[in-house]
Each structure stands twice: as C-alpha cells, then as structure tokens.
Design a protein around this motif. Structure first.
Motif, PDB file in Angstrom:
ATOM      1  N   PHE A 146      21.115 -12.762 -16.053  1.00 29.82           N
ATOM      2  CA  PHE A 146      20.422 -14.057 -16.142  1.00 29.82           C
ATOM      3  C   PHE A 146      18.963 -13.874 -15.736  1.00 29.82           C
ATOM      4  CE2 PHE A 146      18.977 -17.869 -13.805  1.00 29.82           C
ATOM      5  CZ  PHE A 146      18.960 -18.783 -14.857  1.00 29.82           C
ATOM      6  N   VAL A 147      18.050 -14.467 -16.521  1.00 25.74           N
ATOM      7  CA  VAL A 147      16.609 -14.349 -16.256  1.00 25.74           C
ATOM      8  C   VAL A 147      16.060 -15.617 -15.632  1.00 25.74           C
ATOM      9  CG1 VAL A 147      14.327 -13.913 -17.257  1.00 25.74           C
ATOM     10  CG2 VAL A 147      16.336 -12.704 -18.148  1.00 25.74           C
ATOM     11  N   THR A 148      16.206 -16.732 -16.327  1.00 27.04           N
ATOM     12  CA  THR A 148      15.655 -17.984 -15.811  1.00 27.04           C
ATOM     13  C   THR A 148      16.176 -19.170 -16.607  1.00 27.04           C
ATOM     14  OG1 THR A 148      13.596 -19.172 -15.268  1.00 27.04           O
ATOM     15  CG2 THR A 148      13.622 -17.933 -17.309  1.00 27.04           C
ATOM     16  N   THR A 149      16.100 -20.325 -15.989  1.00 28.52           N
ATOM     17  CA  THR A 149      16.334 -21.584 -16.701  1.00 28.52           C
ATOM     18  C   THR A 149      15.003 -22.068 -17.238  1.00 28.52           C
ATOM     19  OG1 THR A 149      18.202 -22.193 -15.285  1.00 28.52           O
ATOM     20  CG2 THR A 149      17.100 -23.974 -16.476  1.00 28.52           C
ATOM     21  N   CYS A 150      15.009 -22.616 -18.424  1.00 25.16           N
ATOM     22  CA  CYS A 150      13.755 -23.124 -18.988  1.00 25.16           C
ATOM     23  C   CYS A 150      14.025 -24.387 -19.802  1.00 25.16           C
ATOM     24  CB  CYS A 150      13.051 -22.069 -19.834  1.00 25.16           C
ATOM     25  SG  CYS A 150      13.996 -21.446 -21.234  1.00 25.16           S
ATOM     26  N   TYR A 151      12.944 -25.019 -20.231  1.00 26.63           N
ATOM     27  CA  TYR A 151      13.053 -26.313 -20.913  1.00 26.63           C
ATOM     28  C   TYR A 151      12.352 -26.322 -22.269  1.00 26.63           C
ATOM     29  CZ  TYR A 151      14.711 -27.715 -16.356  1.00 26.63           C
ATOM     30  OH  TYR A 151      15.436 -27.800 -15.189  1.00 26.63           O
ATOM     31  N   GLY A 152      12.188 -25.155 -22.847  1.00 27.88           N
ATOM     32  CA  GLY A 152      11.602 -25.070 -24.171  1.00 27.88           C
ATOM     33  C   GLY A 152      10.668 -23.886 -24.289  1.00 27.88           C
ATOM     34  N   ILE A 153      10.509 -23.401 -25.502  1.00 30.89           N
ATOM     35  CA  ILE A 153       9.590 -22.297 -25.782  1.00 30.89           C
ATOM     36  C   ILE A 153       8.238 -22.876 -26.180  1.00 30.89           C
ATOM     37  CG2 ILE A 153       9.133 -20.319 -27.274  1.00 30.89           C
ATOM     38  CD1 ILE A 153      12.119 -19.944 -27.583  1.00 30.89           C
ATOM     39  N   ILE A 154       7.186 -22.436 -25.513  1.00 34.04           N
ATOM     40  CA  ILE A 154       5.832 -22.857 -25.860  1.00 34.04           C
ATOM     41  C   ILE A 154       5.336 -22.078 -27.073  1.00 34.04           C
ATOM     42  CG2 ILE A 154       3.442 -22.939 -25.057  1.00 34.04           C
ATOM     43  CD1 ILE A 154       4.553 -23.324 -22.227  1.00 34.04           C
ATOM     44  N   GLY A 155       5.718 -20.805 -27.154  1.00 29.91           N
ATOM     45  CA  GLY A 155       5.325 -20.019 -28.312  1.00 29.91           C
ATOM     46  C   GLY A 155       5.334 -18.530 -28.016  1.00 29.91           C
ATOM     47  N   PHE A 156       4.843 -17.766 -29.002  1.00 35.50           N
ATOM     48  CA  PHE A 156       4.772 -16.318 -28.905  1.00 35.50           C
ATOM     49  C   PHE A 156       3.352 -15.874 -29.222  1.00 35.50           C
ATOM     50  CE2 PHE A 156       9.070 -17.494 -30.042  1.00 35.50           C
ATOM     51  CZ  PHE A 156       9.860 -16.704 -29.216  1.00 35.50           C
ATOM     52  N   ILE A 157       2.902 -14.821 -28.565  1.00 31.46           N
ATOM     53  CA  ILE A 157       1.541 -14.335 -28.790  1.00 31.46           C
ATOM     54  C   ILE A 157       1.503 -12.830 -28.599  1.00 31.46           C
ATOM     55  CG2 ILE A 157       0.773 -14.639 -26.388  1.00 31.46           C
ATOM     56  CD1 ILE A 157      -1.940 -15.561 -27.571  1.00 31.46           C
ATOM     57  N   ARG A 158       0.639 -12.198 -29.355  1.00 29.99           N
ATOM     58  CA  ARG A 158       0.424 -10.747 -29.247  1.00 29.99           C
ATOM     59  C   ARG A 158      -1.070 -10.484 -29.184  1.00 29.99           C
ATOM     60  NH1 ARG A 158      -0.530  -6.547 -33.118  1.00 29.99           N
ATOM     61  NH2 ARG A 158       0.223  -4.520 -32.373  1.00 29.99           N
ATOM     62  N   PHE A 159      -1.464  -9.568 -28.302  1.00 29.94           N
ATOM     63  CA  PHE A 159      -2.868  -9.191 -28.188  1.00 29.94           C
ATOM     64  C   PHE A 159      -3.092  -7.860 -28.910  1.00 29.94           C
ATOM     65  CE2 PHE A 159      -1.913 -11.393 -24.029  1.00 29.94           C
ATOM     66  CZ  PHE A 159      -2.335 -12.627 -24.482  1.00 29.94           C
ATOM     67  N   ASN A 181       9.945 -18.568 -39.684  1.00 33.63           N
ATOM     68  CA  ASN A 181      11.062 -17.656 -39.918  1.00 33.63           C
ATOM     69  C   ASN A 181      12.410 -18.301 -39.639  1.00 33.63           C
ATOM     70  OD1 ASN A 181       9.775 -15.003 -40.667  1.00 33.63           O
ATOM     71  ND2 ASN A 181       8.733 -15.366 -38.743  1.00 33.63           N
ATOM     72  N   ALA A 182      12.501 -19.054 -38.563  1.00 31.46           N
ATOM     73  CA  ALA A 182      13.764 -19.698 -38.230  1.00 31.46           C
ATOM     74  C   ALA A 182      13.976 -20.981 -39.011  1.00 31.46           C
ATOM     75  CB  ALA A 182      13.824 -19.996 -36.733  1.00 31.46           C
ATOM     76  N   LYS A 183      12.910 -21.504 -39.622  1.00 34.41           N
ATOM     77  CA  LYS A 183      12.985 -22.750 -40.386  1.00 34.41           C
ATOM     78  C   LYS A 183      13.536 -23.898 -39.540  1.00 34.41           C
ATOM     79  CE  LYS A 183      11.679 -20.449 -44.006  1.00 34.41           C
ATOM     80  NZ  LYS A 183      10.274 -20.558 -44.476  1.00 34.41           N
ATOM     81  N   ASP A 184      13.206 -23.864 -38.268  1.00 36.07           N
ATOM     82  CA  ASP A 184      13.721 -24.884 -37.364  1.00 36.07           C
ATOM     83  C   ASP A 184      12.774 -25.011 -36.181  1.00 36.07           C
ATOM     84  OD1 ASP A 184      15.358 -26.679 -35.941  1.00 36.07           O
ATOM     85  OD2 ASP A 184      17.141 -25.785 -36.868  1.00 36.07           O
ATOM     86  N   CYS A 185      12.734 -26.194 -35.578  1.00 35.50           N
ATOM     87  CA  CYS A 185      11.876 -26.449 -34.426  1.00 35.50           C
ATOM     88  C   CYS A 185      12.680 -26.747 -33.162  1.00 35.50           C
ATOM     89  CB  CYS A 185      10.939 -27.625 -34.711  1.00 35.50           C
ATOM     90  SG  CYS A 185       9.890 -27.405 -36.154  1.00 35.50           S
ATOM     91  N   MET A 186      13.981 -26.457 -33.185  1.00 40.57           N
ATOM     92  CA  MET A 186      14.817 -26.870 -32.062  1.00 40.57           C
ATOM     93  C   MET A 186      14.517 -26.094 -30.784  1.00 40.57           C
ATOM     94  SD  MET A 186      18.529 -25.124 -32.776  1.00 40.57           S
ATOM     95  CE  MET A 186      18.662 -25.649 -34.467  1.00 40.57           C
ATOM     96  N   TRP A 187      13.942 -24.890 -30.909  1.00 45.18           N
ATOM     97  CA  TRP A 187      13.715 -24.056 -29.736  1.00 45.18           C
ATOM     98  C   TRP A 187      12.352 -24.291 -29.099  1.00 45.18           C
ATOM     99  CZ3 TRP A 187      18.068 -21.812 -28.262  1.00 45.18           C
ATOM    100  CH2 TRP A 187      19.040 -21.585 -29.228  1.00 45.18           C
ATOM    101  N   THR A 188      11.462 -24.867 -29.809  1.00 43.33           N
ATOM    102  CA  THR A 188      10.094 -25.033 -29.322  1.00 43.33           C
ATOM    103  C   THR A 188       9.794 -26.496 -29.021  1.00 43.33           C
ATOM    104  OG1 THR A 188       9.244 -25.283 -31.580  1.00 43.33           O
ATOM    105  CG2 THR A 188       9.293 -23.047 -30.656  1.00 43.33           C
ATOM    106  N   VAL A 189       8.778 -26.719 -28.207  1.00 45.72           N
ATOM    107  CA  VAL A 189       8.292 -28.068 -27.936  1.00 45.72           C
ATOM    108  C   VAL A 189       6.842 -28.162 -28.430  1.00 45.72           C
ATOM    109  CG1 VAL A 189       9.782 -28.430 -25.945  1.00 45.72           C
ATOM    110  CG2 VAL A 189       7.527 -27.432 -25.599  1.00 45.72           C
ATOM    111  N   ALA A 190       6.475 -29.305 -28.928  1.00 50.66           N
ATOM    112  CA  ALA A 190       5.113 -29.534 -29.413  1.00 50.66           C
ATOM    113  C   ALA A 190       4.273 -30.071 -28.263  1.00 50.66           C
ATOM    114  CB  ALA A 190       5.125 -30.520 -30.585  1.00 50.66           C
ATOM    115  N   LEU A 191       3.325 -29.279 -27.793  1.00 55.31           N
ATOM    116  CA  LEU A 191       2.508 -29.647 -26.644  1.00 55.31           C
ATOM    117  C   LEU A 191       1.270 -30.423 -27.075  1.00 55.31           C
ATOM    118  CD1 LEU A 191       2.462 -26.496 -24.310  1.00 55.31           C
ATOM    119  CD2 LEU A 191       3.870 -28.551 -24.133  1.00 55.31           C
ATOM    120  N   VAL A 192       1.057 -31.544 -26.425  1.00 52.77           N
ATOM    121  CA  VAL A 192      -0.152 -32.347 -26.626  1.00 52.77           C
ATOM    122  C   VAL A 192      -0.989 -32.227 -25.360  1.00 52.77           C
ATOM    123  CG1 VAL A 192      -1.062 -34.656 -27.074  1.00 52.77           C
ATOM    124  CG2 VAL A 192       1.059 -33.917 -28.169  1.00 52.77           C
TER     125      VAL A 192
END
Length: 792
Positions: A91-104, A212-223
């Motif tokens: 187990f790593v952590t509890t969370c409440y949504g994915i903000i996103g992914f980024i690569r440098f 790719n996943a064709k779905d938004c269930m894992w992410t949250v839209a941040l305002v």
C-alpha cells in the motif's frame, strides 16, 4: 443568445457510477502501480494499472470490469500472491483523484490529491479544495536512467512543486465547476469536452490519460481562483451565497510578465466571477436559485511593462503594430460567444496624468472600440463606459460606491440575471448524484417564454407555470483598470451588490430589488468580495489588494489604512521584481506551455516571455529555441448553450438591442410570482432616469443623431462645473513619443487631452502619520500614499 429548448432526456446525465469515482487507494509492486477507485456509495470499484518497467514512457491499462468491494479485494489478494517473490503488493497512499501526469527529461511523474477539504455545495453537489498533493515517480528505481538524477531534472521537479496546489485550487466530482450555473443547467456537456474549458488548469496534465483511456473517472478537473460559500438569512429566511472566481489558463501568468492581449485574443488576468444565491428548503434541497456572471481582464491591446528592480513604476510600452486591432476583435468575439450580447465595458483607468501612462492605453483602447464598432451592427456594438475611479475616490464628499451602484444598475438592466426553480423527484440521493435532476424545465429561447414552453410540453397547470419561470442572463459586464485587481474589485463588488438585491427579490426573500450600502447584507457581501480581491491579487500581483475604499467604508483608522497600503505596495514591488520570473516559469511548466527537451535550452536559460506572444503575432516565423506554443483550445460556452451561433464578428446574431434576458420572464397567475417577474422584467430605465445622462461628446464614436454605440465617459457623471484637478496639461496636448520607449515601438498616434475647465483647484493631500511608517524615508512614503506607487 438564449439557451435553446431541450427535452428532459437531454439533461446533463452524470448518474452513471463510472462518471465519478471519489476515493482511491494506490498500491505498488516492483513492476506496476495499481489504483483502486470507488464511488461515493461504495457500490462500484474500478482498477487502473500503470506500468513501472519503462523508464521514459507512460503505459497504463484500465480494467473495464466494475467490481464489488469483495471482488476488488480478492483481485488485490491475487496480485499480492503473484508478486510475492518480488516483494508482493504494498500500500502506498490514499488519494482523492489524479491531477495528471508530466515528464521533464527523464521519467513520468504522477500528481495526486492526498487530502481534500469541503468548500461548499451547489445543488447538492460538493465542491472540494485541494489540501495536500503528492508527486510520485512512476518507473521503478531499478530502471531509471542517469537523466532522472540530473541537476536539470531535479530543478524542473522543484520548479513544478512551487505551484502550490493547496492554495486556491478546487474541484467537484459531480458538478462542472468550470462552467457557470446557467451553462450547466442549459447544456449537455461531454466529460472530455469540459476539460477543454479555459478554466481547467490541469487540461495538459490529464490529456494523455483522457485520450488513451477515453474516460475521465480517474482524474479531477482543477479550477484555479476563488471559492467561498456562506450561510446568511434575511427576514428569518435562510439562504446560501456562493462567490466563485475562475482564472483562465490562457495567457496566464504574473503581473508584469503577462500584460494585455496575445495574438489569439486571450488577455492576461482573465477572471470570470459568478455569484450564486439559493434558498435552503426545509428538506435541505435548494428550491429556487439565481446566479449572475461578470468578467475582468487586462486591456486587450499589445502593451507591456518591463520588470525593474530600480523602478517601482515601470513605463507602459504600447505596441502600434496591430493597427486593425485584430487581436482585440478576437477577444470580444470570444466574449460574445461565451456570454452573448450586449458586452458592456467598464474602463476605470485614469483620464489625466502629469506624465502620460494610463492615458496612453485609455486613448488607444477607445480607438480600438471605435474601429471594431464600425464593423458591427447596431445591436452588437460594444458599450464602453469610461470612469476614472482613482480621481473620484480622492475627491472629498464623493461617494464612489454610490456612483458605481448607478453604473452597475445600468449594466445589469441590459444583461439581466439567471433565475430558475430546481426540479427534483423527491429522492435526495438522486439529487446528489445526478446533475440532470438539478435543472430547470426546458429553458426558453429568446423568442419564447417559459410559460409557452410548459404548455408545449402538455403541462399548462398553475404549478407547472410557476415552476417554469426562468430568466436567463444574456451579455456580460467586463471591468478593467490597469492591473484588474484593486479598482476592478471595488467595481465588481458594486455590481455584485446590485445583482444581490435582485437575486434575493427573485427568490421571494425581499420586497425590494435593492440593498442599501448600510444594510448588514451589503457588509457581508463586501467582506467576501474583499477576500476574493486579496486572493486574486496575490495570484497575479504578489500582494493582497489595495482596499482603501473598503477600509474607509468600514470606518477603519486612517493611519492603519495608510500603513497597510504601504506594506502591500512594498510587498507587490518585491514579488514583481524578485519572485515573478520563477513563478512564471512554474506556471508555464504546469500548463504545458513549455515542454523540456534534451539538447534544447532549459526553461531558466530563456529570457523573459513578456513579449513572447506579441513577437509570435508580429514575426513571420518562430525561432527554434522559443517557448513551446500552446494548442488553441476550443472556445467553450460559459453562459450560452453549445448550440449558440455567432455572427461574422462573433457578437451574437439576432440579439435584441438593450434587452436583458429577464425580459422573457412570463407572467404567472399567482400574485407573488407575478410581482417578482414584473419587477425584474420591467423595461430598462434610460440613462437620464438613473442619473447617467451627462455624456462626453468627444468619446462618442458616432456622428450626430446616428449615435447608437453607447460610449460614455463617466468622469462627467459626478463632476461639477468648477471641479478640475491640478494637472500640467495644455488645452490640446499631443503626445507622440517618450524617451523610455525604444525607437522601434514609439507611439505614432496622437493623443489629445482636453481640460474640463479653465479654473485650477488643488489636489486633496493625504496626510501621513509618521509613527505608522517609522524608518522609511518621508519622501518615499508620501509618494506611495499619494497613490503614485501603485495603480489604484
């Protein structure tokens, strides 16, 4: 244009359990991450697998199976057993949504929300703020290359972490918080579409998984912006007041590094403000609800200011390379597409200065509006109002808020407010889980009334007519000063107060449509707008807002106000001179406007991007090492429906001149509702009736009796015949160039300044208490408190 008719089966349907998972648990093995998500009612469990064996690519697999809780944990047990030899499942952590992914330059990182806080509710849908976030490296440490440990990689990671997601970012799982209430109740919005909103700040970060996943269930839209909800009461009737500010991600940045407009018509410090009022019914569900939207944004011209550590007031540099004002035209086209017509422009910048600075922009902005209006029909023309708030706020005996109240009344009479009665099947759970239930009956188009709509649906009963009462906002008030922070916030409060009175009246809570400035409700509203102003000013300007007018209204001790204003001026100067460059880099990295590449200059090696967009607009090609350009996103509708169309210039076809949407409210047979509808849909009063009949002829952009452009200079509203500031002006002064402006960008257009009278009166002097500013040179203090140290 008003929202088109739609049947009940076209309402926004978010009831599917797959539409919004609300709680997640992250597990890891040596080769994969496993994200387990469930809905609010713990009835649906889903699994997302992310590969950890590729050092530079993002690979994930979404299990299409909807598990029960028992099935989900049985799956995890099997995964653990299958990976026991390599350490098993951890187990790593509890969370409440994915903000996103980024690569440098090296591996991909995943940003997740690890703690949230409840901010409020809209129609039973909870709005949360980000309280804590975490960045996780996706590839396992055993497969990472040396690039992942390089100095540049670590620096990019530190830079991204300077974007504090725990401040002023908010989201909702089941409500489209990036859109206005009217838009949400009028449109059917696809999950992928709402991420393209100009107010979703993690659009770039979530793009890969959404595509790719064709779905938004894992992410949250941040305002990003401001959200505040309070419970108030009037006449023993309880209601909730919500104030939302949504900051645009387009041309986003800091004060001196993002000014004016870019080539796509996007302006700096573009913020949509929405004020929502709804009653609290006995069963806890809102019965009637109202909202009003206004906008602020930088003056839509190509202008800039060079950040300087030696000059607290950098010179304004105006580019004269866009004589046809195409970028300005695009900006107002976008406003019309989002909000409809009319577009009322409240311009608060100075009319007179010893050394022309703001007046340069004032004259150029007026000319731009004139040019644009020439190509528009009478109904679609922009309606500018020019009023020097700085000058009048310093005149003794001038009630600035009272004058702004009259201006706001004029604007609100043209745009109207949004009001409707919410429908529900009586099931609380359905109300919370389906925004489609939190909607109006068929919203009428501008040529229909709500009553006609109810009859067409075969429901012409008295109750049905009452429920069908709907008023729509059509058009927008756009307010600006130089920074669109301090003066703008005062004006937005005045507009919000006028709208507040009408909203309470529409909800049947007050008999009058106005709220006096001495009313406790006005004080409550002022406090919320003051907090919003401070928040937006910190985001863009680096300090809290200058709230002198609010402080004077509350009767705050003058010395305390002066000390506060001085501190905020110094704080803003320090932030702009020393902090904003790194802050701008972090914003560009977060939004994806700069994407690091191997063998290319690093972000911190590039110069200021202050003139970046203007350069792209003027140059025929972009240098190879310039910052990455952003993909032009679709213009979404913030108030209007997606079916709305715009004319050639985008300023809404077939709109009725000067008619707010409240004009379409039907007459209801019940006396109370009929009185409310009648008062709110009365014909807008004329300028003479609200005291705005003193029009400056020189600012009118039409000729003689054919004048219909509604261009008014409100500096003359409260001026007397003998009132004139002591400024060093000739009767006809031509300003053609300035020493501080490079030869390539000198101003060639003539600016004419006309005195209002021949007499001279001394400017009101502001006394400075020595004990309040001890240790600071008296001359500097007097310069700041004379309000030349900031754009108030």
């Amino acid at each position: 244009m008003a929202a088109p008719e739609r049947s009940n089966d076209q309402q926004v349907d978010m009831s599917s359990s797959s539409s919004f998972l609300q709680k997640f648990r992250l597990y890891e093995t040596r080769s994969n991450f496993y994200m387990i998500g469930r809905d609010k009612n713990r009835t649906c469990w889903r699994v997302l697998k992310l590969d950890r064996t590729d050092p530079t690519e993002l690979n994930f697999y979404q299990d299409s199976t909807a598990y029960t809780e028992a099935e989900c944990f049985e799956t995890l047990r099997r995964i653990h057993e299958g990976n026991r030899s390599s350490g098993g499942l951890k187990f790593v952590t509890t969370c409440y949504g994915i903000i996103g992914f980024i690569r440098f330059l090296g591996p991909y990182y995943m940003l997740i929300i690890t703690k949230r806080r409840k901010l409020g509710e809209i129609c039973g849908h909870t709005v949360y703020g980000v309280a804590k976030s975490k960045i996780i490296t996706i590839p396992h440490a055993s497969v990472l290359s040396n690039v992942a440990y390089s100095k540049d990689e670590k620096r990019y990671k530190r830079l991204l972490c300077t974007v504090d997601l725990s401040k002023d970012f908010f989201f909702s799982y089941s409500y489209h918080i990036m859109h206005s209430l009217q838009s949400n109740l009028s449109n059917s919005v696809e999950g992928h579409t709402y991420y393209e909103s100009m107010f979703v700040w993690n659009d770039y970060l979530t793009r890969r998984i959404r595509n790719n996943a064709k779905d938004c269930m894992w992410t949250v839209a941040l305002v990003y912006g401001f959200f505040k909800q309070v419970k108030l009461s009037v006449s023993e009737k309880n209601f909730r007041l919500t104030l939302i500010a949504r900051r645009s991600r387009h041309y986003a940045g800091t004060r001196y590094l993002k000014r004016g407009v870019n080539e796509k018509g996007r302006v700096a410090n573009d913020v949509e403000t929405e004020q929502i009022v709804f009653e609290e019914a006995q069963d806890g569900n809102p019965g009637r609800i109202s909202s009003v939207v206004q906008n602020r944004g930088s003056i839509p011209l190509f202008w800039s200011q060079e950040t300087s550590r030696l000059n607290i007031r950098p010179d304004i540099i105006l580019s004269a390379k866009d004589p046809s004002y195409e970028a300005t035209r695009l900006h107002f086209e976008n406003l019309a597409k989002r909000y409809g017509n009319p577009i009322i422009i409240l311009n608060l910048i100075k009319t007179r200065e010893k050394r022309p600075r703001e007046t340069i922009l004032r004259a150029e902005f007026a000319n731009a509006i004139k040019v644009i209006n020439k190509g528009l029909s009478k109904e679609d023309r922009l309606r500018p109002l020019h009023w020097d708030l700085h000058k009048h706020s310093r005149k003794k005996g001038t009630n600035v808020l009272a004058i702004l109240d009259r201006l706001a009344t004029y604007a609100l009479n043209l745009t109207g407010i949004f009001y409707c009665q919410l429908t529900s099947d009586g099931n609380q759970n359905t109300m919370e889980n389906n925004i489609g239930e939190c909607s109006t009956h068929d919203l009428p188009s501008k040529d229909d009334t709500a009553s006609d709509s109810a009859v067409e649906n075969g429901n012409d009963s008295k109750d049905a007519r009452e429920e069908a009462t709907t008023m729509l906002q059509k058009g927008i008030l756009r307010t600006n000063c130089i920074d669109c922070l301090d003066r703008t916030n005062v004006a937005q409060y005045a507009y919000g107060l006028v709208a507040f009175g009408r909203q309470l009246h529409a909800l049947g809570m007050t008999e009058s449509t106005t709220i006096d400035l001495d009313n406790p409700l006005a004080e409550d509203l002022m406090g919320i707008y003051e907090t919003m102003g401070d928040t937006l000013a910190l985001q863009y300007g680096g300090s809290a807002a200058h709230n002198k007018i609010f402080c004077e209204r509350r009767g705050q001790w003058k010395a305390a106000t002066q000390s506060q204003e001085l501190f905020r001026t110094l704080q803003r100067y320090y932030s702009n001179a020393y902090m904003d460059a790194e802050k701008q880099d972090a914003i560009n990295l977060f939004l994806g406007y700069f994407q690091p590449q191997q063998d290319k200059p690093a972000l911190w090696e590039l110069g200021s991007d202050q003139h970046y967009n203007a350069a792209r607009f003027l140059a025929s090609s972009v240098p190879e090492n310039s910052r990455s350009t952003m993909k032009r996103s679709l213009s979404e509708s913030s108030i209007l429906s997606e079916g709305s169309t715009a004319g050639r210039h985008g300023l809404a076809e077939n709109d009725e001149e000067g008619k707010g949407l409240s004009d379409s409210a039907p007459e209801i047979s019940t006396s109370e509702t009929a009185m409310i509808a009648a008062s709110l849909s009365a014909p807008p009063p004329t300028l003479e009736e609200i005291g705005l009949d003193e029009i400056l002829e020189n600012d009118c952009f039409c000729n003689g009796d054919q004048c219909t452009c509604a261009a008014f200079d409100m500096d003359w509203v409260s001026s007397s015949a003998n009132s004139c500031e002591d400024e060093s002006y000739g009767r006809s002064t031509a300003v053609r160039s300035f020493e501080t402006i490079p030869e390539s960008t000198k101003i060639e257009s003539e600016i004419r300044v006309i005195e209002s009278c021949s007499g001279n009166t001394k400017r009101d002097e502001v006394s400075v208490e020595k004990e309040a500013v001890a240790g600071i040179p008296q001359g500097y203090v007097r310069w700041v408190m004379d309000e030349e140290g900031h754009f108030w």
